[in-house]
Design an enzyme around this catalytic site. Structure first.
Site, mmCIF file in Angstrom:
data_model
loop_
_atom_site.group_PDB
_atom_site.id
_atom_site.type_symbol
_atom_site.label_atom_id
_atom_site.label_comp_id
_atom_site.label_asym_id
_atom_site.label_seq_id
_atom_site.Cartn_x
_atom_site.Cartn_y
_atom_site.Cartn_z
ATOM 1 N N GLU A 268 0.886 -1.169 0.000
ATOM 2 C CA GLU A 268 0.000 0.000 0.000
ATOM 3 C C GLU A 268 0.922 1.217 0.000
ATOM 4 O O GLU A 268 1.478 1.569 1.039
ATOM 5 C CB GLU A 268 -0.889 -0.003 1.248
ATOM 6 C CG GLU A 268 -1.886 -1.148 1.303
ATOM 7 C CD GLU A 268 -3.016 -1.013 0.295
ATOM 8 O OE1 GLU A 268 -3.188 0.068 -0.302
ATOM 9 O OE2 GLU A 268 -3.734 -2.001 0.098
ATOM 10 N N CYS A 302 -2.383 9.171 2.454
ATOM 11 C CA CYS A 302 -2.099 8.721 1.091
ATOM 12 C C CYS A 302 -3.292 9.040 0.187
ATOM 13 O O CYS A 302 -3.150 9.144 -1.022
ATOM 14 C CB CYS A 302 -1.820 7.231 1.085
ATOM 15 S SG CYS A 302 -3.109 6.292 1.909
HETATM 16 P P1 NAP Z 1 7.994 5.292 4.922
HETATM 17 O O1 NAP Z 1 9.124 6.183 5.212
HETATM 18 O O2 NAP Z 1 8.025 4.489 3.683
HETATM 19 O O3 NAP Z 1 7.895 4.323 6.201
HETATM 20 C C1 NAP Z 1 6.887 3.372 6.321
HETATM 21 C C2 NAP Z 1 7.381 2.247 7.206
HETATM 22 O O4 NAP Z 1 8.463 1.605 6.558
HETATM 23 C C3 NAP Z 1 7.905 2.715 8.554
HETATM 24 O O5 NAP Z 1 7.584 1.763 9.519
HETATM 25 C C4 NAP Z 1 9.394 2.760 8.317
HETATM 26 O O6 NAP Z 1 10.174 2.643 9.468
HETATM 27 C C5 NAP Z 1 9.563 1.540 7.450
HETATM 28 N N1 NAP Z 1 10.807 1.510 6.708
HETATM 29 C C6 NAP Z 1 11.545 2.536 6.252
HETATM 30 N N2 NAP Z 1 12.651 2.073 5.636
HETATM 31 C C7 NAP Z 1 12.603 0.720 5.710
HETATM 32 C C8 NAP Z 1 13.457 -0.332 5.280
HETATM 33 N N3 NAP Z 1 14.587 -0.099 4.634
HETATM 34 N N4 NAP Z 1 13.088 -1.600 5.540
HETATM 35 C C9 NAP Z 1 11.942 -1.866 6.199
HETATM 36 N N5 NAP Z 1 11.108 -0.921 6.642
HETATM 37 C C10 NAP Z 1 11.423 0.365 6.391
HETATM 38 O O7 NAP Z 1 6.604 6.050 4.921
HETATM 39 P P2 NAP Z 1 6.025 7.016 6.026
HETATM 40 O O8 NAP Z 1 6.711 8.318 5.891
HETATM 41 O O9 NAP Z 1 6.009 6.373 7.365
HETATM 42 O O10 NAP Z 1 4.512 7.107 5.585
HETATM 43 C C11 NAP Z 1 4.097 7.948 4.586
HETATM 44 C C12 NAP Z 1 3.938 7.215 3.276
HETATM 45 O O11 NAP Z 1 3.028 6.135 3.454
HETATM 46 C C13 NAP Z 1 3.326 8.086 2.206
HETATM 47 O O12 NAP Z 1 3.982 7.875 0.992
HETATM 48 C C14 NAP Z 1 1.884 7.584 2.135
HETATM 49 O O13 NAP Z 1 1.268 7.802 0.911
HETATM 50 C C15 NAP Z 1 2.062 6.138 2.416
HETATM 51 N N6 NAP Z 1 0.794 5.556 2.885
HETATM 52 C C16 NAP Z 1 0.113 4.733 2.034
HETATM 53 C C17 NAP Z 1 -1.099 4.191 2.432
HETATM 54 C C18 NAP Z 1 -1.851 3.274 1.514
HETATM 55 O O14 NAP Z 1 -2.733 2.584 2.004
HETATM 56 N N7 NAP Z 1 -1.579 3.226 0.223
HETATM 57 C C19 NAP Z 1 -1.620 4.480 3.691
HETATM 58 C C20 NAP Z 1 -0.908 5.323 4.534
HETATM 59 C C21 NAP Z 1 0.317 5.850 4.108
HETATM 60 P P3 NAP Z 1 10.805 3.956 10.154
HETATM 61 O O15 NAP Z 1 9.699 4.682 10.740
HETATM 62 O O16 NAP Z 1 11.739 3.419 11.176
HETATM 63 O O17 NAP Z 1 11.508 4.718 9.076
#
Ligand code: NAP
Length: 512
Positions: A268, A302
């Site tokens: 997602e 998102c």
């Molecule tokens: P993110 O930076 O991609 O982080 C999401 C999760 O992934 C966090 O738990 C993060 O941990 C983890 N993560 C980061 N790097 C990783 C790695 N190398 N290996 C494994 N896990 C890793 O996103 P965010 O800033 O938290 O959230 C915002 C994004 O989520 C936006 O792009 C939004 O559109 C998207 N989103 C999508 C949906 C959907 O349903 N399509 C819903 C909500 C949000 P850390 O916190 O430790 O970095």
């Protein structure tokens, strides 16, 4: 943005809520510190100060969680579906019983107004109610093969141990949207919440234990080292699936890491939602829908409307009315009464919004309201902002803003609006406002999107399949399809051809 705060939250209540949360890792049913004793601070974004510390898990903790999940898998898969469903239902009831307290906790770590957090808690709990009902509806099939001699028997079984990775913007709902179907399907799991918002997930872990979830089925790792923790799990061979909600950049990385072991994946990812106001739109509905689609979760969703395409005949009125609504939304700490817009999640989030707006203004956009970060207080506040006359090739229209900024672009024909809306690598959700049925159908068929809000500024509900196309992801969460992501289909080819007639003493004795 689902309402306004209705009461003061005093320091004593905040303290009581914080004290109730387990601030340890959950591994094999035991709450424990990180193996190396490491911790990190969780920040309150409305004051830019630490709230508390939680364990900073490392690879050893991840391996311990993996062992627990693997050990629990067989017994959990064999647990009667009704029992799995009832655990979810009890957890749903407990979350709702504690809705106020959990909402306050969420606001403290994430910033959104308490009234919105309450909305998210209810939304999150609904996933458990939905999947408590789905647990007992996992079916299979039996059909006669075309040649008449064979039978095709299909059954559905849990995928196995899973890794669930969640973002900070919906700290509980993005968890229950994965945990609910995993529990219902009979999968064990390791959950890694975002480092900014671990507390809601830890509180949920305690609720799941209280609801009777067996040890090892749900393990929670809080960490600031996501790569070190997750990559060995994905490459190790025991995890069978990863379900991720977050940015497209991280999703891509996880897909690569999942290739080694050919893991099942649900992704997602990010969005860049177009919000189209057609020439025959109902203006009241369009403005109300825009406020909801833009301002829900302070624009940090998102599903947030990221690009507003408005027919040129309506642009002036729509811009004026939207600006008036957004300017009237009180900004402040999410615990204060009346506040509708909380802080952004952190300094980096605010910097990104600030630079996108500055760049747009530099190339000709006009800030009708807002347009500059609020620097008269601590915390990461950015005011509701409406940008008019945004050039169509501006960066703010290509990237996720993740903040309360509405860029408006005008169009003259439906073909032009559809072309502009589809001109992005993302395809999560779109919004269209029109009173014309034929036009609505044309947009519904032409937009490259996983979801469409038709005269509606919000699409999320646990009963619908949520997900995107293109770079917005793979798979669907929620609805009837949500549980499929955690099930494998096994097909058994049955030979029913026979050279001897089916009769004999024992068979006859058994028949009626
Ligand atoms: P993110 O930076 O991609 O982080 C999401 C999760 O992934 C966090 O738990 C993060 O941990 C983890 N993560 C980061 N790097 C990783 C790695 N190398 N290996 C494994 N896990 C890793 O996103 P965010 O800033 O938290 O959230 C915002 C994004 O989520 C936006 O792009 C939004 O559109 C998207 N989103 C999508 C949906 C959907 O349903 N399509 C819903 C909500 C949000 P850390 O916190 O430790 O970095």
């Amino acid at each position: 943005m689902t309402g306004t705060n209705d009461g003061l939250v005093d320091d004593k209540r905040e303290k009581a809520v914080m004290e109730k949360v387990p601030r340890e890792l959950l591994i094999g049913g035991r709450w424990q510190p990180a193996a190396d004793g490491a911790e990190y601070a969780v920040e309150d974004p409305s004051v830019a100060e630490p709230l508390c510390t939680v364990p900073d898990a490392g690879p050893d903790d991840a391996q311990a969680a993996l062992r627990a999940a693997v050990e629990a898998q067989q017994g959990w898969a064999a647990t009667p579906p009704r029992e799995r469903g009832e655990i979810l239902y009890r957890a749903y009831q407990e979350i709702m019983r504690r809705q106020d307290e959990l909402a306050l906790l969420m606001t403290l770590e994430m910033g959104k107004p308490v009234a919105e957090s309450k909305g998210e808690i209810a939304y999150a709990a609904e996933f458990f109610r939905w999947f408590s009902e789905e647990a007992v509806r996992i079916d299979g099939g039996w059909q006669t093969a075309p040649d008449g001699n064979g039978r095709i028997w299909t059954m559905r079984q849990p995928v196995g141990p899973t890794l669930l990775i969640t973002p900070w913007n919906f700290p509980m709902a993005m968890g229950t949207r994965k945990i609910g179907p995993a529990v219902a399907a009979g999968c064990t799991m390791i959950v890694k919440p975002a480092h900014q918002t671990p507390l809601s997930m830890l509180a949920l872990g305690a609720i799941m234990q209280q609801a009777g979830l067996p040890d090892g089925v749900l393990n929670i790792l809080t960490t600031t080292r996501p790569g070190e923790v997750c990559e060995p799990l994905l490459r190790g061979g025991s995890i069978r699936k990863v379900s991720f909600t977050g940015s497209t950049a991280v999703g891509r990385k996880l897909l690569e890491q999942s290739a080694d072991q050919v893991l099942r994946t649900s992704m997602e990812l990010g969005g860049n939602a177009p919000f189209v106001v057609c020439q025959d739109a109902d203006m009241d509905k369009a403005v109300a829908g825009a406020v909801l689609a833009k301002m829900r979760n302070i624009g940090e969703a998102c599903t947030a409307a990221n690009r507003m395409y408005v027919h040129s005949s309506l642009a002036q009125e729509f811009t004026g009315r939207l600006a008036e609504k957004l300017a009237a939304m009180p900004v402040g700490r999410g615990t204060e009464p009346g506040v509708q817009v909380g802080p952004l999640i952190d300094a980096a989030g605010r910097k990104k919004v600030t630079s996108l707006v500055e760049e747009a203004v530099a190339v000709g956009a006009r800030a009708v309201v807002g347009g500059e970060p609020l620097s008269d207080r601590p915390g990461y506040f950015y005011p509701p902002t409406v940008l008019a006359e945004v050039p169509a090739d501006c960066r703010i229209l290509r990237e996720e803003i993740f903040g309360p900024v509405a860029p408006i672009v005008t169009f003259d024909t439906d073909d032009e609006a559809i072309r502009l809306a589809n001109d992005t690598e993302f395809g999560l959700v779109s919004y269209v406002f029109t009173e014309n049925l034929r036009r609505a159908m044309q947009y519904a068929e032409s937009l490259e999107t996983g979801m469409l809000g038709l005269n509606k500024g919000i699409v999320s509900t646990p009963a619908a399949p949520f997900g995107g196309v293109k770079h917005s992801g793979l798979g669907r969460e929620g609805g009837r399809l949500g549980i499929d992501e955690f099930l494998e289909t096994k097909y058994v080819a049955v030979d029913m051809s026979t050279t001897r007639p089916l009769k004999g003493p024992s068979l006859e004795a058994e028949s009626l």
